[in-house]
Scaffold this motif. Structure first.
Motif: not given
Length: 139
Positions: A39-44, A61-65, A89-98
């Motif tokens: 994936v390119n990013s992890i939202d929230n 881990g970002v949420r249970p399981n 992160s930017t506004m709760g979003k983690v992006e690969a390459g950034f």
């Protein structure tokens, strides 16, 4: 004679650069997982826990399981002994390459996130950990 010395210096630098590039290509191939969903990013993003696998990879881990494998561009030497992890992160979003990762002990030493893989379950998580740990045994 000076020309020969300069030529030898240039040749040694070029060969050293080739060796480093070859090592980077080999490491890049080892840390590519075609069987996983990239994936390119992890939202929230809200980190619920983390574990280092080696100096180039972390499972967060970002949420249970719900876990993600982060592959880092450069290694963090003190990752295995870190007591805390900081992920930009930017506004709760983690992006690969950034975005990047650092330890709380050395927040100025950052490593950019190169790739993000979504891990489906605990079995897949353990399988990937074993695969990466096997890389370290070969080094």
């Amino acid at each position: 004679m000076r020309t020969l010395a300069k030529l030898l210096l240039i040749l040694s630098i070029a060969l050293g650069g080739c060796a480093a590039t070859e090592a980077n290509k080999e490491r890049d191939a080892m840390y590519t997982f075609p069987a996983l969903e990239q994936v390119n990013s992890i939202d929230n993003f809200r980190m619920d826990g983390w574990e280092s696998v080696d100096r180039y990879s972390i499972i967060v881990g970002v949420r249970p399981n719900q876990n993600y494998l982060l592959i880092l561009n450069g290694g963090l030497n003190d990752l295995n002994f870190a007591q805390g992890l900081a992920v930009s992160s930017t506004m709760g979003k983690v992006e690969a390459g950034f975005d990047s990762v650092s330890t709380v002990q050395d927040p100025m030493m950052k490593s950019q996130i190169k790739r993000i893989y979504k891990l489906e379950d605990k079995q897949q998580k353990n399988q990937i950990k074993a695969q990466i740990e096997a890389f370290a045994d070969k080094k």
